[in-house]
Scaffold this motif. Sequence first.
Motif, PDB file in Angstrom:
ATOM      1  N   LYS A   1     -80.585  -1.775 -37.413  1.00  0.00           N
ATOM      2  CA  LYS A   1     -81.759  -2.548 -37.153  1.00  0.00           C
ATOM      3  C   LYS A   1     -82.800  -1.648 -37.289  1.00  0.00           C
ATOM      4  O   LYS A   1     -83.879  -2.676 -37.500  1.00  0.00           O
ATOM      5  CB  LYS A   1     -81.488  -2.465 -35.597  1.00  0.00           C
ATOM      6  CG  LYS A   1     -82.321  -2.909 -34.914  1.00  0.00           C
ATOM      7  CD  LYS A   1     -82.079  -2.895 -33.346  1.00  0.00           C
ATOM      8  CE  LYS A   1     -82.558  -3.704 -32.090  1.00  0.00           C
ATOM      9  NZ  LYS A   1     -82.336  -4.057 -31.338  1.00  0.00           N
ATOM     10  N   ARG A   2     -83.183  -0.647 -37.476  1.00  0.00           N
ATOM     11  CA  ARG A   2     -84.502  -0.022 -37.544  1.00  0.00           C
ATOM     12  C   ARG A   2     -84.517  -0.690 -39.207  1.00  0.00           C
ATOM     13  O   ARG A   2     -86.106  -0.729 -40.115  1.00  0.00           O
ATOM     14  CB  ARG A   2     -84.101   1.729 -37.745  1.00  0.00           C
ATOM     15  CG  ARG A   2     -85.259   2.304 -38.366  1.00  0.00           C
ATOM     16  CD  ARG A   2     -84.794   3.673 -38.490  1.00  0.00           C
ATOM     17  NE  ARG A   2     -84.654   4.012 -36.673  1.00  0.00           N
ATOM     18  CZ  ARG A   2     -83.679   5.252 -36.562  1.00  0.00           C
ATOM     19  NH1 ARG A   2     -82.560   4.993 -37.798  1.00  0.00           N
ATOM     20  NH2 ARG A   2     -82.987   5.102 -35.677  1.00  0.00           N
ATOM     21  N   CYS A   3     -83.480  -0.949 -40.244  1.00  0.00           N
ATOM     22  CA  CYS A   3     -83.261  -0.925 -41.993  1.00  0.00           C
ATOM     23  C   CYS A   3     -84.096  -2.655 -41.787  1.00  0.00           C
ATOM     24  O   CYS A   3     -84.889  -2.889 -42.511  1.00  0.00           O
ATOM     25  CB  CYS A   3     -82.554  -0.863 -42.651  1.00  0.00           C
ATOM     26  SG  CYS A   3     -83.178  -0.875 -43.860  1.00  0.00           S
ATOM     27  N   SER A   4     -83.617  -3.744 -41.106  1.00  0.00           N
ATOM     28  CA  SER A   4     -83.989  -4.819 -40.982  1.00  0.00           C
ATOM     29  C   SER A   4     -84.636  -4.845 -40.396  1.00  0.00           C
ATOM     30  O   SER A   4     -85.992  -5.715 -41.202  1.00  0.00           O
ATOM     31  CB  SER A   4     -82.315  -5.382 -40.021  1.00  0.00           C
ATOM     32  OG  SER A   4     -81.255  -5.396 -40.993  1.00  0.00           O
ATOM     33  N   HIS A   5     -85.482  -3.867 -39.476  1.00  0.00           N
ATOM     34  CA  HIS A   5     -86.933  -5.010 -38.990  1.00  0.00           C
ATOM     35  C   HIS A   5     -88.126  -3.987 -40.394  1.00  0.00           C
ATOM     36  O   HIS A   5     -88.628  -4.971 -39.948  1.00  0.00           O
ATOM     37  CB  HIS A   5     -86.517  -3.124 -37.762  1.00  0.00           C
ATOM     38  CG  HIS A   5     -86.598  -4.476 -36.728  1.00  0.00           C
ATOM     39  ND1 HIS A   5     -87.126  -5.115 -35.476  1.00  0.00           N
ATOM     40  CD2 HIS A   5     -84.542  -4.912 -35.905  1.00  0.00           C
ATOM     41  CE1 HIS A   5     -87.025  -5.621 -34.384  1.00  0.00           C
ATOM     42  NE2 HIS A   5     -85.415  -5.839 -35.023  1.00  0.00           N
ATOM     43  N   ALA A   6     -87.757  -2.767 -40.813  1.00  0.00           N
ATOM     44  CA  ALA A   6     -88.595  -2.219 -41.805  1.00  0.00           C
ATOM     45  C   ALA A   6     -88.578  -3.252 -42.682  1.00  0.00           C
ATOM     46  O   ALA A   6     -89.963  -3.810 -43.519  1.00  0.00           O
ATOM     47  CB  ALA A   6     -87.772  -1.223 -42.026  1.00  0.00           C
ATOM     48  N   PHE A   7     -88.065  -4.454 -42.858  1.00  0.00           N
ATOM     49  CA  PHE A   7     -87.861  -5.177 -44.663  1.00  0.00           C
ATOM     50  C   PHE A   7     -88.253  -6.701 -44.149  1.00  0.00           C
ATOM     51  O   PHE A   7     -89.411  -7.025 -44.825  1.00  0.00           O
ATOM     52  CB  PHE A   7     -86.141  -5.547 -45.142  1.00  0.00           C
ATOM     53  CG  PHE A   7     -86.035  -4.083 -45.893  1.00  0.00           C
ATOM     54  CD1 PHE A   7     -85.952  -4.517 -47.510  1.00  0.00           C
ATOM     55  CD2 PHE A   7     -85.617  -3.026 -45.923  1.00  0.00           C
ATOM     56  CE1 PHE A   7     -85.531  -3.796 -48.266  1.00  0.00           C
ATOM     57  CE2 PHE A   7     -85.257  -2.302 -46.588  1.00  0.00           C
ATOM     58  CZ  PHE A   7     -85.146  -1.958 -48.191  1.00  0.00           C
ATOM     59  N   VAL A   8     -88.020  -6.951 -42.672  1.00  0.00           N
ATOM     60  CA  VAL A   8     -88.207  -8.444 -42.323  1.00  0.00           C
ATOM     61  C   VAL A   8     -89.195  -8.694 -41.490  1.00  0.00           C
ATOM     62  O   VAL A   8     -89.943  -9.522 -41.664  1.00  0.00           O
ATOM     63  CB  VAL A   8     -86.847  -9.185 -41.292  1.00  0.00           C
ATOM     64  CG1 VAL A   8     -87.420 -10.637 -41.069  1.00  0.00           C
ATOM     65  CG2 VAL A   8     -85.492  -9.114 -42.427  1.00  0.00           C
ATOM     66  N   LEU A   9     -90.187  -7.438 -40.508  1.00  0.00           N
ATOM     67  CA  LEU A   9     -90.627  -7.802 -39.740  1.00  0.00           C
ATOM     68  C   LEU A   9     -91.863  -7.121 -39.372  1.00  0.00           C
ATOM     69  O   LEU A   9     -92.602  -6.822 -38.814  1.00  0.00           O
ATOM     70  CB  LEU A   9     -90.344  -7.336 -38.245  1.00  0.00           C
ATOM     71  CG  LEU A   9     -89.013  -8.462 -37.346  1.00  0.00           C
ATOM     72  CD1 LEU A   9     -88.679  -7.824 -36.290  1.00  0.00           C
ATOM     73  CD2 LEU A   9     -89.031  -9.979 -37.355  1.00  0.00           C
ATOM     74  N   GLN A  10     -91.380  -5.598 -40.462  1.00  0.00           N
ATOM     75  CA  GLN A  10     -93.028  -5.363 -40.845  1.00  0.00           C
ATOM     76  C   GLN A  10     -93.232  -5.143 -42.320  1.00  0.00           C
ATOM     77  O   GLN A  10     -93.283  -3.933 -43.089  1.00  0.00           O
ATOM     78  CB  GLN A  10     -91.931  -2.871 -40.361  1.00  0.00           C
ATOM     79  CG  GLN A  10     -92.492  -3.379 -38.920  1.00  0.00           C
ATOM     80  CD  GLN A  10     -90.870  -2.189 -38.888  1.00  0.00           C
ATOM     81  OE1 GLN A  10     -90.533  -0.986 -38.971  1.00  0.00           O
ATOM     82  NE2 GLN A  10     -91.016  -1.961 -37.382  1.00  0.00           N
ATOM     83  N   PRO A  11     -93.478  -6.005 -43.481  1.00  0.00           N
ATOM     84  CA  PRO A  11     -93.280  -6.325 -44.314  1.00  0.00           C
ATOM     85  C   PRO A  11     -94.966  -5.283 -44.853  1.00  0.00           C
ATOM     86  O   PRO A  11     -96.167  -5.442 -44.489  1.00  0.00           O
ATOM     87  CB  PRO A  11     -93.227  -7.867 -44.546  1.00  0.00           C
ATOM     88  CG  PRO A  11     -93.951  -8.036 -43.237  1.00  0.00           C
ATOM     89  CD  PRO A  11     -93.204  -7.329 -42.451  1.00  0.00           C
ATOM     90  N   GLY A  12     -94.427  -4.446 -46.161  1.00  0.00           N
ATOM     91  CA  GLY A  12     -96.365  -3.642 -46.238  1.00  0.00           C
ATOM     92  C   GLY A  12     -96.133  -2.793 -45.930  1.00  0.00           C
ATOM     93  O   GLY A  12     -97.214  -1.856 -46.089  1.00  0.00           O
ATOM     94  N   GLN A  13     -95.537  -2.358 -44.307  1.00  0.00           N
ATOM     95  CA  GLN A  13     -95.514  -1.032 -43.836  1.00  0.00           C
ATOM     96  C   GLN A  13     -94.896   0.195 -44.435  1.00  0.00           C
ATOM     97  O   GLN A  13     -95.123   1.040 -43.943  1.00  0.00           O
ATOM     98  CB  GLN A  13     -95.128  -1.113 -42.193  1.00  0.00           C
ATOM     99  CG  GLN A  13     -96.420  -2.381 -41.541  1.00  0.00           C
ATOM    100  CD  GLN A  13     -96.154  -2.814 -39.924  1.00  0.00           C
ATOM    101  OE1 GLN A  13     -95.722  -1.597 -39.620  1.00  0.00           O
ATOM    102  NE2 GLN A  13     -96.229  -3.448 -39.794  1.00  0.00           N
TER     103      GLN A  13
END
Length: 651
Positions: free
Chosen positions: A504-516
Amino acid sequence: MASLLSVQCVASLRKSRTYLRTAALGIKRHYSSKKESSTEYLSQSVVPLMHYQNSLPRLPIPKLEDTVRRYLAAQRPLLDDDQFRTTEKIAQDFQNGVGKQLQEELVAQDQNNKHTSYISEPWLNKFLSNRFTLIQNNPFLLFNPDPKTAYNDQLVRATNLVGSVVRFMKTLRAGFQEPEVFHLNPSESERTRSIRWVPSSLSRPLDISQFLYFFNTTRIPKRGRDELFTDEKARHLLVMRKGNMYVFDVVDRDGNLLKPAEIQSHLKHILSDPTPAAAFPLGILTSENRDVWAGLRDKLIAVGNAEDLWSVESALFCLSLDDESMRDYIHISHNMLHADGCNRWFDKSFTVILTKDGQAAINFEHSWGNGLAILLFLNEIFQDTTERPLVNPGSAAAAVDSASAVRRLKFNLDSELENGIRRAKENFDSTVSTLTIDTVAFKKGGKTQLKKSKMSPDAVVQLAFQMGFLRQYGQTVATYEACSTAAFRHGRTETLRSATIHTKRCSHAFVLQPGQHSAEQLQAMLSECSKYHVQLTKEAAMGQGFDRHLFALRYLANSKSEPLHSLYTEPAYAAINHNILSTSTLASPGMILGGFTPVVPDGFGAGYSVHDDWIQCNVTSYLTRNVHEFVECVHKSLEDIFTVLEGKTLG
């Protein structure tokens, strides 16, 4: 669907010639321990098939506190903080109260039934009590084409497949089939010439009890709960074409395989039979609701069809000869899962399907066994038909009286049965009209590159599913990955819960937090996902998941007519068992594709395989989900993962 093993299991797969996994199982076959096989048998092992069966360890019942801990860990990514606190409180109350009592009773019951596993009977009852249509339960596995193109002729390939399947059956029943052994260290085991000398520290035998239901077996519809019927005395094959049913003996009175040229002659006779398509195809009834089908089967017997029905249900297996040629994998998947329903007997333990252009698949009923047994079987059959075919494209069929040897079954049908067949076809068409299928063929990397990056290939695909669903729907949902517990006596499967706090943490980083996040930060998250997934795989394969344990405790409470604890009645338990993502890895040298339907109306069914340099996924859904958009999201997720593993930042 379908289903796997121990602490070193992932590493042990790397050098296995035969790579068969459903979540994490490697099977290594050592043909050096087999004598040259005769025309009657696939092999003649120096070690009897059942050699290890009585010495298999028993499936452990996990400690209740471990099950509760694992259950809560799987719930965490699915719930918000308030929901999780409620579920945590309920789970702790269960552990300290009713659960403790049920656990003691389950352990005592298990001690009184040492011949089996604690999950065997409850799991079988779960399947046999399911009243839904079997087209929502039966998976398929597609054989690779024969590498010699001319051998893919429908008649030639059907003859060779029938011969190899019967030889497998004879090998199995004679005890000549080599025991299935999982090799913890294939490179070390390979140095040992005979399987009987492989030390236990290097190998683990696998349970083969499911093979007892392989042949002459049919699931019989009964009101409330079906039954498995087996009659090993029967020597005939059931063949279906255009909804018509034919039978002929493939084993003679002395137990010998019918001459291949005679099998070829009989199949040629069926393929050239001018009888039109059945006006009332009886096979469609096997796609009905099980209680409805049970009533119609009773009616069939009452009007004088008992003998012909026995011919269907006692046959060694079913061979379906389809008149249609296939266009692509999506067309193949629809055909092998359901087709038009008229040329199948979904109740048979397994059906070998041959299309007009020689595409071959196995569709199997799921109550008696899991994907592991079918994968092992498929691989043996593919190897035998391609390396030792019984007939070739130039072989002449025997000059025998096939018209006398082959019997077309003719059923007496009254108006009630005819109406039942019409309704079954209408229900079937309504169901399959909503089933959609699409495939992913990711060609930018595979197993080789992932292992160089020290990533579990299975973990990466599972993460891509999580990322894909999040990209499409903005959610993390209950996810099921099948994992076999065949290392234990009468083991079935355990659920590997691949939606985790890490994914979940990894998916959010890739999908919902692009460039962060930097590439290094994303790589670290990917590594955490992989490590945790491997841990879950090891636990599940060794019987240390939570799903089967909680299921068995609930089954025990129900058997005593006790009210269920709120653990089982609260929304969180229902949600985690409403598996929107149902997944299974399907890979074998003998197969190219596999598939199954979603297990819930609003879900996806994803069968996949990770090859050396590419990844394939075959995904199904009903119209409540957009399967085409989902596979695009999965493909994009795989692209992003491989980009980051190469040290590049996401654009």
